[in-house]
Design a protein around this motif. Structure first.
Motif, mmCIF file in Angstrom:
data_model
loop_
_atom_site.group_PDB
_atom_site.id
_atom_site.type_symbol
_atom_site.label_atom_id
_atom_site.label_comp_id
_atom_site.label_asym_id
_atom_site.label_seq_id
_atom_site.Cartn_x
_atom_site.Cartn_y
_atom_site.Cartn_z
ATOM 1 N N MET A 96 46.823 -16.977 9.288
ATOM 2 C CA MET A 96 46.613 -17.858 8.139
ATOM 3 C C MET A 96 45.131 -17.794 7.783
ATOM 4 O O MET A 96 44.302 -18.356 8.486
ATOM 5 C CB MET A 96 47.022 -19.275 8.566
ATOM 6 C CG MET A 96 46.778 -20.335 7.528
ATOM 7 S SD MET A 96 47.955 -20.244 6.208
ATOM 8 C CE MET A 96 49.131 -21.473 6.755
ATOM 9 N N SER B 141 48.193 -20.131 18.047
ATOM 10 C CA SER B 141 46.987 -19.358 17.775
ATOM 11 C C SER B 141 47.312 -18.158 16.908
ATOM 12 O O SER B 141 46.577 -17.840 15.968
ATOM 13 C CB SER B 141 46.368 -18.890 19.082
ATOM 14 O OG SER B 141 46.215 -19.965 19.957
ATOM 15 N N ALA C 258 47.702 -19.232 13.470
ATOM 16 C CA ALA C 258 46.424 -19.580 12.857
ATOM 17 C C ALA C 258 45.630 -18.331 12.472
ATOM 18 O O ALA C 258 44.964 -18.315 11.443
ATOM 19 C CB ALA C 258 45.609 -20.455 13.804
ATOM 20 N N TRP C 259 45.720 -17.265 13.294
ATOM 21 C CA TRP C 259 45.012 -16.037 12.916
ATOM 22 C C TRP C 259 45.601 -15.467 11.642
ATOM 23 O O TRP C 259 44.901 -14.912 10.817
ATOM 24 C CB TRP C 259 45.139 -14.970 14.003
ATOM 25 C CG TRP C 259 44.458 -15.324 15.271
ATOM 26 C CD1 TRP C 259 43.344 -16.105 15.391
ATOM 27 C CD2 TRP C 259 44.820 -14.930 16.590
ATOM 28 N NE1 TRP C 259 43.004 -16.209 16.705
ATOM 29 C CE2 TRP C 259 43.891 -15.502 17.469
ATOM 30 C CE3 TRP C 259 45.839 -14.147 17.108
ATOM 31 C CZ2 TRP C 259 43.948 -15.325 18.839
ATOM 32 C CZ3 TRP C 259 45.893 -13.961 18.463
ATOM 33 C CH2 TRP C 259 44.962 -14.546 19.330
#
Lengths: 302, 319
Positions: B171, B165, B168-169
């Protein structure tokens, strides 16, 4: 007299060696490993292999220290050694454990080079994702031979074949599907060469998007619009956040939006959530795949 | 002025292109003949317009945040991602996710903004302790601070199995933007407007503490206003789209090369070029591997790092 004695002696020697077990040579992904007798103290660095051993009834003495899938947690002995993460084995602990055999696979395959000099090491990695079910059966057969549990292995393989055939028969004519993987608010697609490739290859459910490139971890990044436009009959969802620990339900919240709700799959209630840990972490374990096959079956029948 | 109108026209053209590029086939003709319930109109309203708006809002706000930061730190190579601000916001969001998972996004965003504020203040505090002779030293300090904050975030994420996670943040990616999932960015845009209103103050602050005080301005207050703007922008963009590297650095620098350093003049340029640049990158990311998408942070990173190197080498030569 002498010859009788000799014959008796020879018979005894033969009998003992049969009981102890001869050397067997196990061919695997990174070469051959010979084992003396049936291993009793077993270390395993890979949850799929742990899953298969558990299915056969073999108790592991050492297991990975992290990411135990929920559905396997009860099977892990409380006193099992923790031998490092899925990627980084604790070689000192492994060397000190004085075990008979050590299994690596997939994420820990690189450890083979170091571990094989410490103790008999076997790499259980599958050759490719094209035939995952066959790969699991091959691994069960191999483990069955190593532990003298050929009958049990055959029994498990039959059960797996039967389950695959059952789901395949139900899936026939039910339309196509897309396997989505969700990751912190983003979507990816898994294709016919991914870790859940068996949905397409072996259950015969056609992919709504035939040319998905192998999305190994997060899949190929796509938008919600893509899913709407592909408009599959079924959606299989791997919640990657949940697969690696985050609380589940995130995927359902992410997919509950105006675009996804217009797809055929959503309107018919055809969204099936696969056990995220079986799909993302173990991938090639007997219990995990059986679990997911049951989930697919329940979804298709539901 | 004519140049600015041209830039605005180009950005509007890019926005229109962005509206019509995607997996669903939307044509102008189809839209005109379609009733509001039909799919093209639905996709346009639910997906395309929010996405395009999100790109414009975050692109312009991040660029303005970079400009404000460069003014208050008085260094051209500082922006939220080279001052520890983005990493701090990310750490804050992680902490919010762990401690108050049930809070609405707005609450988590405010926690992230609070962390961003603290991280940036820490950066300024460290700068005061470092004898600064070299322009390169400031961003280096910021990048190191960002590295430390990022390491803390990684450690926490690792312990709580939230690493994917966190990745992903960090990115930036606009593919998940839908109606109802981008509106926080208006707050960031509001901050950009605030920066424009206070532009003269920042211009003066950019000339140094003594100069500012001599002109009768409260230097401290200008600094705090700048910090709040930068932190809120970083947090809103991080929470909705993820981090977009280099943006706040290259756009203000390019604008400064073109029109100078008076913020009253540069802010409109920075807004327009920030939005246009991110629009162009996002459209590229959608086209290159159609129908799959390449995250915005990858495209901006590739193009941005090239421009960054150009700016660095250029400064060296003229120094």
């Amino acid at each position: 007299m002498k010859s009788v004695l000799l014959a008796a002696l020879a018979a005894t020697v033969l009998a003992t060696s049969a009981a102890v077990g001869q050397d067997i040579v196990v061919a695997h992904a990174q070469g051959e490993t010979s084992l003396t007798g049936v291993p009793t103290k077993v270390l395993v660095q890979d949850w799929a292999t742990f899953d298969n051993l558990h299915a056969l009834g073999v108790v592991a003495a050492g297991v990975p220290a992290s990411n135990a899938p929920r559905y396997l947690q009860e099977a892990v002995p409380a006193d099992a050694l923790r031998i490092g993460s899925l990627f980084e084995p604790d070689f000192e602990g492994i060397a000190a454990a004085d075990a008979d055999v050590y299994f690596v696979a997939a994420r820990s395959a690189e450890a083979y080079g170091t571990a094989k000099d410490i103790l008999p090491t076997i790499d259980m990695s599958l050759a490719d994702n094209a035939d995952i079910i066959g790969g699991i059966e091959g691994n069960l057969t191999k483990l069955g031979e190593i532990f003298g549990l050929q009958d049990k292995a055959a029994e498990l393989n039959e059960a797996l074949d039967a389950k695959v055939a059952e789901v395949k028969a139900v899936a026939e004519g039910k339309g196509n599907a897309l396997v989505l993987v969700t990751n912190a608010g983003n979507l990816g697609v898994y294709g016919p060469d991914s870790r859940v490739a068996w949905i397409h290859n072996q259950l015969g459910i056609p992919s709504a998007m035939p040319d998905v490139e192998d999305g190994d971890h997060g899949g190929d990044g796509v938008s919600f619009e893509f899913v709407l436009e592909t408009n599959p009959d079924w959606l299989f969802v791997v919640d990657r956040d949940a697969g690696t620990g985050e609380s589940s339900g995130a995927a359902a919240a992410l997919l509950d939006n105006e675009l996804i709700n217009q797809t055929k799959a959503a309107q018919a209630g055809h969204i099936i959530y696969l056990d995220p840990q079986a799909a993302y972490i173990t991938m090639h374990g007997y219990t995990g795949v059986m679990l997911m096959l049951d989930q697919v079956l329940a979804g298709l029948n539901g | 002025m004519r140049m600015l109108s041209l830039a605005i026209a180009v950005t509007i053209a890019l926005a229109i292109v962005s509206l019509f590029i995607g997996v669903s086939n939307i044509s102008l003709l189809g839209l005109l003949s379609a009733s509001p319930e039909e799919r093209p109109m639905q996709v346009l309203l639910i997906s395309r317009i929010p996405r395009t708006l999100a790109i414009i809002l975050s692109g312009s706000a991040m660029a303005v945040a970079g400009l404000v930061m460069q003014m208050i730190v008085r260094n051209r190579f500082v922006e939220p991602s080279t001052a520890g601000t983005t990493e701090s916001a990310s750490l804050g969001f992680l902490v919010a996710t762990l401690v108050v998972p049930g809070w609405p996004l707005m609450g988590k965003m405010l926690i992230a903004a609070g962390f961003a504020l603290a991280g940036t203040a820490l950066f300024l505090r460290i700068l005061r302790a470092v004898p600064l002779r070299d322009v390169m030293l400031v961003p280096l300090v910021g990048i190191m601070l960002g590295g430390i904050v990022g390491a803390v975030a990684s450690f926490i994420a690792y312990r709580f199995e939230l690493l994917p996670s966190l990745l992903a943040w960090n990115m930036g990616d606009f593919s998940g933007i839908l109606r109802g999932r981008y509106e926080l960015l208006w707050i960031g845009f509001g901050c950009a407007v605030l920066a424009y209103i206070a532009a003269d103050r920042f211009t003066v602050a950019g000339m140094g503490r003594d100069f500012t005080t001599n002109l009768g301005l409260n230097y401290q207050r200008v600094m705090v206003l700048g910090l709040v703007i930068v932190s809120l922008v970083s947090a809103t963009v991080l929470v909705t789209a993820g981090s977009i590297p280099f943006l706040g650095l290259i756009i203000p620098n390019l604008v400064s090369l073109m029109v100078g350093d008076n913020m009253r003049r540069t802010v409109p340029w920075v807004v327009v070029m920030g939005a246009g640049f991110v629009l162009a990158c996002d459209v590229l990311g959608r086209i290159i591997r159609f129908p799959y998408e390449i995250p915005i942070s990858v495209v901006v990173g590739v193009i941005g790092s090239a421009v960054f190197l150009y700016l660095l080498l250029r400064t060296r030569r003229h120094a």
